[in-house]
Scaffold this active site. Structure first.
Site, PDB file in Angstrom:
ATOM      1  N   SER A 112       0.799  -1.225   0.000  1.00  0.00           N
ATOM      2  CA  SER A 112       0.000   0.000   0.000  1.00  0.00           C
ATOM      3  C   SER A 112       0.830   1.271   0.000  1.00  0.00           C
ATOM      4  CB  SER A 112      -0.945  -0.057   1.199  1.00  0.00           C
ATOM      5  OG  SER A 112      -1.855   0.984   1.120  1.00  0.00           O
ATOM      6  N   HIS A 113       0.738   2.057   1.088  1.00  0.00           N
ATOM      7  CA  HIS A 113       1.399   3.361   1.129  1.00  0.00           C
ATOM      8  C   HIS A 113       2.886   3.257   1.474  1.00  0.00           C
ATOM      9  CE1 HIS A 113       0.118   2.239   5.122  1.00  0.00           C
ATOM     10  NE2 HIS A 113       1.058   3.026   5.602  1.00  0.00           N
ATOM     11  N   ASP A 276      -2.957   6.258  -3.305  1.00  0.00           N
ATOM     12  CA  ASP A 276      -1.743   5.640  -2.773  1.00  0.00           C
ATOM     13  C   ASP A 276      -1.259   4.477  -3.640  1.00  0.00           C
ATOM     14  OD1 ASP A 276      -3.744   3.837  -2.139  1.00  0.00           O
ATOM     15  OD2 ASP A 276      -2.783   3.217  -0.277  1.00  0.00           O
ATOM     16  N   ASP A 278      -1.644   1.261  -3.749  1.00  0.00           N
ATOM     17  CA  ASP A 278      -2.572   0.250  -4.256  1.00  0.00           C
ATOM     18  C   ASP A 278      -3.947   0.804  -4.593  1.00  0.00           C
ATOM     19  OD1 ASP A 278      -3.025   0.706  -1.526  1.00  0.00           O
ATOM     20  OD2 ASP A 278      -3.900  -1.279  -1.243  1.00  0.00           O
ATOM     21  N   ASP A 280      -6.284   2.476  -2.829  1.00  0.00           N
ATOM     22  CA  ASP A 280      -7.452   2.493  -1.945  1.00  0.00           C
ATOM     23  C   ASP A 280      -7.563   3.766  -1.106  1.00  0.00           C
ATOM     24  OD1 ASP A 280      -5.330   1.815  -0.328  1.00  0.00           O
ATOM     25  OD2 ASP A 280      -6.249   0.018   0.531  1.00  0.00           O
ATOM     26  N   ARG A 281      -6.507   4.598  -1.095  1.00  0.00           N
ATOM     27  CA  ARG A 281      -6.585   5.845  -0.313  1.00  0.00           C
ATOM     28  C   ARG A 281      -6.881   7.034  -1.215  1.00  0.00           C
ATOM     29  NH1 ARG A 281      -2.254   5.988   4.568  1.00  0.00           N
ATOM     30  NH2 ARG A 281      -2.611   3.848   5.266  1.00  0.00           N
ATOM     31  N   LYS A 375     -11.472   0.114   0.986  1.00  0.00           N
ATOM     32  CA  LYS A 375     -11.588   1.540   0.746  1.00  0.00           C
ATOM     33  C   LYS A 375     -11.216   1.781  -0.707  1.00  0.00           C
ATOM     34  CE  LYS A 375      -7.109   2.455   3.017  1.00  0.00           C
ATOM     35  NZ  LYS A 375      -6.754   1.227   3.736  1.00  0.00           N
TER      36      LYS A 375
END
Ligand code: VG1
Ligand code: CO
Length: 542
Positions: A112-113, A276, A278, A280-281, A375
């Site tokens: 992710s991030h 981000d 992946d 989702d943010r 998300k």
């Protein structure tokens, strides 16, 4: 097809955190490391032989090799159908959607991030048939299984490629290589008023979207520029790179600085957004204006009726515990339930599946709904664009009007990254020793109502989950929360979340830092964080 049974020995550190297993890429590249964990996931999932598995990741370094290994292991474990994004790519929300469209589970490769690259981080998690991250009962079982792993199964498949779209029969395995964007874009079209948003862009509305060289580049180009007619060049840093161009793919004021400088600079566009690693943010910016993620969730909830996919109304909302209570005020005014869950999307799943909530979010730039079970960064951006198109007002005007109507929750988060683990644990235990003494005392000119460690009881399945952060609650609605991150890979990260609620119309326009000075100081004094960690300033302030 030959299935090899490989003898291995367990690794001591394969315990999933807030969102799957995240480690240094070099850790994942050790012999058998990925395989052991994948075997543990497949053992716990125990999918019947004719099951369909979705596999894909955010494209960071090691994504393709790991995807190919997982496909061989899926076949070795009797799975006969795998759906994979072209080149092994899928954003997390797109993977969730694909799983929900008829698969039995999915394996998502992402940290992710966290930064990527050979010397960055890598990650992996399992999503169940509802499309959402596996619940704690599952991840705990995976950790137990990995702790005793002795062998894994991997098939010797004929040569296959992840680059050609279509259905490929590889021995007994049916491999569907799908365009990562198509089904997701169609889902977005089913929820939002694309004509209204196109009209907005046609009227000269200017936007900048920073894909941060991560997975959302192709999604944003297709949806914003091709389908909605935003000016070409609206999407910057649009080419996904294995190391995210050396950046930190976390859409906040610190790491998305290129976007922030433009939105706060001269001749700024009307709207700015970023996602981000992946996908989702989301971060939402207006011209010279930052929308806190907690406020963003509240604004989406208050305006949901303007958006076709939500025009029927919301069944309820939920937020993670450290997220500000801004959405609570909206829920109260709509007369719908508002749930408070531990940090991490896996805790929203039961509520979404049971139809108890429609929207949910976290302060960490995460917002989503019942359209998937993750998300969803671009979804939130489109939701905002749809609201702006309907209301014909600026982002800033929409948020200020929101505060005037519902009150304002001033909010900030301090992150102290890479703290020595013992020092971080020391801060938390020092706070725990004060639980009985604090209530009733005056701190930062407010009375402490309670001090505790957050325990959650899932209202749907009754499961209990403890130790999700230390809360100091004040009589006037202010809060100070301390948590240790469950996604970092180096030492410990302490997060301090600070919030105060304001309904006095003359005090809604203050600078956040000024509004929260007293509470911030109090948080540092009570926790002894500076002296115990040696840190005089946080790594990131949001
Ligand atoms: C962080 C955030 C949390 C989020 C998680 C995964 O976890 O605080 O809200 O759900 O990252 O997000 P932690 O344990 O480090 O605080 V993502 O976009 O990295 O999958
Ligand atoms: Co993410």
């Amino acid at each position: 097809m030959t299935v090899h049974v490989i003898t291995t020995s367990p690794f001591a550190d394969q315990r999933p955190g807030t969102s799957g297993l995240r480690k240094r890429t070099t850790v994942f590249q050790q012999q058998h490391y990925l395989e052991n964990f994948v075997q543990a996931l497949l053992d716990v999932a125990a999918l019947p032989p004719d099951s369909t598995l979705v596999v894909g990741g955010d494209g960071r370094y090691h994504n393709r090799e790991a995807t190919e290994t997982i496909i061989r292991m899926a076949a070795g474990n009797g799975i006969t159908h795998v759906i994979v994004g072209r080149a092994g790519l899928l954003s997390t929300p797109a993977a969730s959607h694909l799983i929900r469209s008829g698969a039995h589970g999915g394996i998502i490769l992402s940290a992710s991030h966290n930064p990527g690259g050979a010397d960055g981080d890598f990650g992996i998690k399992y999503n169940t048939g509802n499309g959402g991250p596996a619940p704690e009962s599952f991840t705990n079982a995976v950790a137990e299984r990995a702790r005793v792993m002795q062998q894994y199964k991997i098939a010797d498949l004929p040569h296959f490629t992840l680059d050609e779209l279509g259905t490929h029969q590889i021995g007994p395995l049916r491999l569907d290589v799908v365009d990562p964007v198509v089904a997701y874009a169609a889902l977005m079209e089913s929820l939002f008023d694309f004509d209204a948003i196109s009209g907005l862009f046609a009227s000269g509305f200017r936007m900048r979207f920073d894909a941060m060289h991560a997975i959302t580049g192709p999604y944003a180009v297709e949806i914003l520029e091709r389908r909605l007619g935003a000016l070409s060049g609206t999407v910057i840093n649009r080419v996904p790179l294995p190391d995210f161009g050396g950046g930190h793919p976390d859409p906040n004021l610190t790491y998305a600085h290129e976007l922030v400088e433009e939105l706060f600079g001269p001749d700024a566009p009307d709207f700015g957004a970023a996602s981000d690693g992946d996908g989702d943010r989301n971060m939402i910016l207006g011209q010279h204006f930052f929308v806190t993620p907690s406020d963003s969730l509240a604004v989406l909830a208050a305006n949901a009726m303007l958006v076709p996919g939500y025009a029927r109304g919301l069944s309820g909302v939920a937020r993670s515990m450290p997220t500000s209570a801004a959405v609570d005020a909206v829920a109260a005014s709509l007369g719908i339930p508002c749930f408070e869950t531990p940090t991490g999307w896996k805790f929203f799943g039961t509520l979404l599946d049971a139809g108890r909530i429609t929207l949910c979010g976290e302060e960490s730039f995460g917002t989503g709904s019942d359209h998937v079970r993750e998300k969803d960064g671009l979804w939130a951006v489109l939701f905002w664009l749809n609201i702006v198109a309907e209301r014909g007002e600026t982002v800033e005007a929409i948020v200020r009007e929101h505060w005037a109507r519902f009150g304002r929750n001033y909010y900030t988060r301090y992150d102290y990254e890479g703290v020595r683990t013992e020092a971080a644990n020391g801060v938390m235990s020092h706070l725990r020793t004060q639980f009985s003494a604090l209530p009733g005392t005056m701190i930062a000119s407010r009375r402490v109502r309670s001090a505790d460690d957050f325990t959650y009881t899932d209202p749907v399945d009754g499961s209990v989950s403890a130790h999700h952060g230390i809360r100091l609650l004040f009589d006037d609605g202010a809060r100070i929360v301390f948590r240790l991150s469950g996604t970092g890979t180096e030492g410990a990260t302490i997060r301090v979340y600070i919030e105060s609620r304001e309904t006095d119309a003359s005090r809604l326009g203050m600078d956040t830092a000024n509004a929260l000075t007293e509470l911030v100081t109090a948080a540092l004094v009570i926790s002894e964080l500076p002296t115990r960690t040696g840190r005089t300033a946080p790594t990131v302030i949001t």
